[in-house]
Design a protein around this motif. Structure first.
Motif, short mmCIF file in Angstrom:
data_model
loop_
_atom_site.label_atom_id
_atom_site.label_comp_id
_atom_site.label_asym_id
_atom_site.label_seq_id
_atom_site.Cartn_x
_atom_site.Cartn_y
_atom_site.Cartn_z
N LEU A 60 77.33 40.44 52.38
CA LEU A 60 76.45 40.20 53.52
C LEU A 60 77.18 39.30 54.51
N THR A 61 77.30 39.75 55.76
CA THR A 61 78.01 38.99 56.79
C THR A 61 77.08 38.66 57.94
N ALA A 80 66.02 30.98 48.84
CA ALA A 80 66.61 29.71 49.29
C ALA A 80 67.63 29.88 50.40
N GLY A 81 68.21 31.06 50.54
CA GLY A 81 69.22 31.27 51.57
C GLY A 81 69.75 32.68 51.51
N ALA A 82 70.65 33.00 52.45
CA ALA A 82 71.20 34.35 52.51
C ALA A 82 71.98 34.69 51.25
N ARG A 91 79.85 33.85 58.41
CA ARG A 91 79.78 33.55 56.98
C ARG A 91 79.58 34.87 56.26
N THR A 92 80.36 35.07 55.22
CA THR A 92 80.24 36.28 54.41
C THR A 92 80.00 35.88 52.97
N TRP A 93 78.91 36.40 52.38
CA TRP A 93 78.63 36.15 50.97
C TRP A 93 79.01 37.40 50.17
N LEU A 94 79.64 37.18 49.04
CA LEU A 94 80.19 38.26 48.22
C LEU A 94 79.55 38.18 46.83
N ASP A 135 76.35 44.21 66.95
CA ASP A 135 77.07 43.11 66.31
C ASP A 135 76.16 42.31 65.38
N GLY A 136 75.09 42.95 64.87
CA GLY A 136 74.17 42.27 63.98
C GLY A 136 74.74 42.07 62.59
N PRO A 137 73.95 41.50 61.69
CA PRO A 137 74.41 41.29 60.30
C PRO A 137 74.79 42.62 59.66
N THR A 138 75.74 42.58 58.76
CA THR A 138 76.15 43.78 58.03
C THR A 138 75.93 43.58 56.54
N LEU A 139 75.49 44.63 55.90
CA LEU A 139 75.23 44.63 54.46
C LEU A 139 76.04 45.76 53.85
N GLY A 140 76.97 45.43 52.96
CA GLY A 140 77.84 46.43 52.37
C GLY A 140 77.73 46.46 50.86
#
Length: 362
Positions: free
Chosen positions: A43-44, A18-20, A55-58, A112-117
Motif C-alpha cells: 500500500l503506497t 490503528a493505521g494504514a 510511505r509504502t507498507w509491505l 496519483d491516488g493511493p495504490t494497492l498491489g
C-alpha cells in the motif's frame, strides 16, 4: 446485497484500524480467508510531511509481517536517488516476493491516488482479480479516513513537535488545559541577525536561518528534546524530566555541545563561500513550567510558560556580554557530571534572585 467477509469488514470496521499498516495487514488476512492465494501486498500513500514524500507498507502473507519503505522528497540534501519517493516501490518489492504478475489498483478517482498491489502464489484468475478490484474500491472510504487522521497528526507534529501534538490531540481545544512539568530548558538564538537581514537578500537570509535551525533543532531532537517554538531567529526547547532530572539535563548539554560542533562545521563551509559566520548563543536551565494551551478564546497556542522560561531567556542574553556561546544555570549544573566553568552569580532582568552561571569548557 451480499458482501464477502472482506468487503463487510471494509465497510464496517476498517476505518477504526490503528493505521494504514494495520489496514493492509488485516485486509490481506481477510482476502486470504476468502480464498485468495496471496503471497504479499503493498500500500503506497503520498503523505504531508516536511521530509517524506511517500510511505509504502509491505505485507508478507506467510508471517503477517508489515515493513515500511519511505520515499523522501527529492529536495532533501540527504536523499540519494534510491531514497526519493517513487510510486513503484511496492511493485518492485512484490515482484521479488513471488513469481507472476503484480495486480495493482489505484484507490479513488485521482490518477496519483493511493495504490494497492498484490502478488499471488500463482497468477490470479479473472474472478480473483475482480475480487481484488472490488476490495480496492471498498477500501477508498476507510483509507480516506485513515489518511485524514494521519494528515492531522503529521501537520501537528510538524508545527508543534511530537509530544506537544500528542497532548493537543488528547486534550480539549480550550484554554486552561495543561500541566506543570519539570524540564531542562534550552533557549538559543543567532547573534547579529538584524544586520544579516539588512545586508543580504531574503533568500540568503532564509537559507542561513534554515541551516542554523537544522543544526540546533537536529541536535535537540537527536538527544530526546523537543522544539516548542521558533521565535524569529531563536527557539525554545524542552527535555522533559521523566526518570529524574539528571538524564534530561545531560541530554540538553549533549545537544547543545553537538549543535556547537555542527555550527563550527557550517561556518567553515560558509567562510569558504565568502559568507558571514553565524554566531549564536544558547542557555540551559532546569525548572518547572506550565505546558499547555494559552491564547484567545478562539485562537490557541500550545507552549511552555513560567519563571523557568523567563530565566533561561534572560540567561541567554548574557552570552554576548560574557563572550560565551553556551551558558548554564546553577540549577542545571548541579545535576550533571560534565565539568563546567563557574563564572559567578549574576542579576537577571526580572528575576528576583541572582543566578549562578556556568560555561562549557573550550
Amino acid at each position: 446485497m451480499h458482501l464477502s467477509s472482506t468487503l463487510s469488514w471494509l465497510v464496517d470496521a476498517a476505518a477504526e484500524t490503528a493505521g494504514a499498516n494495520r489496514l493492509l495487514a488485516e485486509l490481506g488476512a481477510h482476502l486470504v480467508a476468502d480464498g485468495l492465494p496471496l503471497a504479499g501486498g503493498a500500500l503506497t500513500l503520498e503523505v504531508p510531511h516536511p521530509l517524506i514524500a511517500r510511505r509504502t507498507w509491505l505485507w508478507r502473507a506467510g508471517d503477517g509481517e508489515v515493513i515500511e519503505a519511505l520515499g523522501f522528497a527529492p529536495e532533501q540534501p540527504f536523499a540519494m536517488p534510491d531514497m526519493v519517493g517513487s510510486a513503484d516501490a511496492g511493485r518492485r518489492w512484490l515482484s521479488g516476493l513471488a513469481p507472476g504478475p503484480v495486480h495493482e489498483d489505484t484507490i479513488g478517482p485521482r490518477i496519483d491516488g493511493p495504490t494497492l498491489g498484490w502478488i499471488g502464489t500463482r497468477p490470479f484468475t479473472a474472478d480473483e482479480a475482480d475480487q481484488l478490484r472490488q476490495a480496492a474500491r471498498f477500501a477508498a472510504a476507510p483509507l480516506a479516513a485513515l489518511a485524514s487522521r494521519a494528515t492531522l497528526i503529521a501537520a501537528l507534529e510538524a508545527y508543534l513537535g511530537r509530544r506537544s501534538a500528542a497532548r493537543v490531540l488528547a486534550s480539549p481545544l480550550r484554554r486552561n488545559t495543561g500541566e506543570s512539568i519539570e524540564a531542562a530548558l534550552l533557549f538559543a538564538d543567532l547573534r547579529g541577525f538584524t544586520a544579516l537581514s539588512e545586508h543580504h537578500p531574503p533568500a540568503e537570509v532564509i537559507a542561513a536561518l534554515d541551516a542554523w535551525f537544522d543544526r540546533i533543532a537536529g541536535a535537540i531532537h537527536a538527544f530526546g528534546g523537543e522544539v516548542l517554538k521558533f521565535i524569529g531567529d531563536g527557539l525554545l526547547a524542552i527535555f522533559p524530566v521523566t526518570a529524574g532530572p539528571r538524564a534530561a539535563c545531560e541530554a540538553a548539554l549533549r545537544a547543545v555541545a553537538a549543535a556547537r560542533v555542527g555550527m563550527a562545521h557550517l561556518d567553515a563551509g560558509r567562510r569558504k563561500r565568502g559568507l558571514p559566520q553565524l554566531a549564536f548563543g544558547a542557555a540551559l536551565h532546569l525548572g518547572e513550567v506550565h505546558w499547555g494551551n494559552i491564547g484567545a478564546a478562539d485562537r490557541l497556542d500550545f507552549t511552555a510558560i513560567g519563571s523557568a522560561v523567563n530565566l533561561v531567556s534572560r540567561l541567554e542574553g548574557l552570552c554576548k556580554p560574557l563572550e560565551q556561546t553556551v551558558l548554564v544555570s546553577g540549577a542545571l549544573a548541579a545535576e550533571v557530571d560534565m565539568p563546567l566553568v563557574a563564572l559567578g552569580s549574576y542579576e537577571l532582568r526580572g528575576i528576583a534572585q541572582p543566578c549562578a552561571v556556568f560555561a562549557l569548557p573550550d
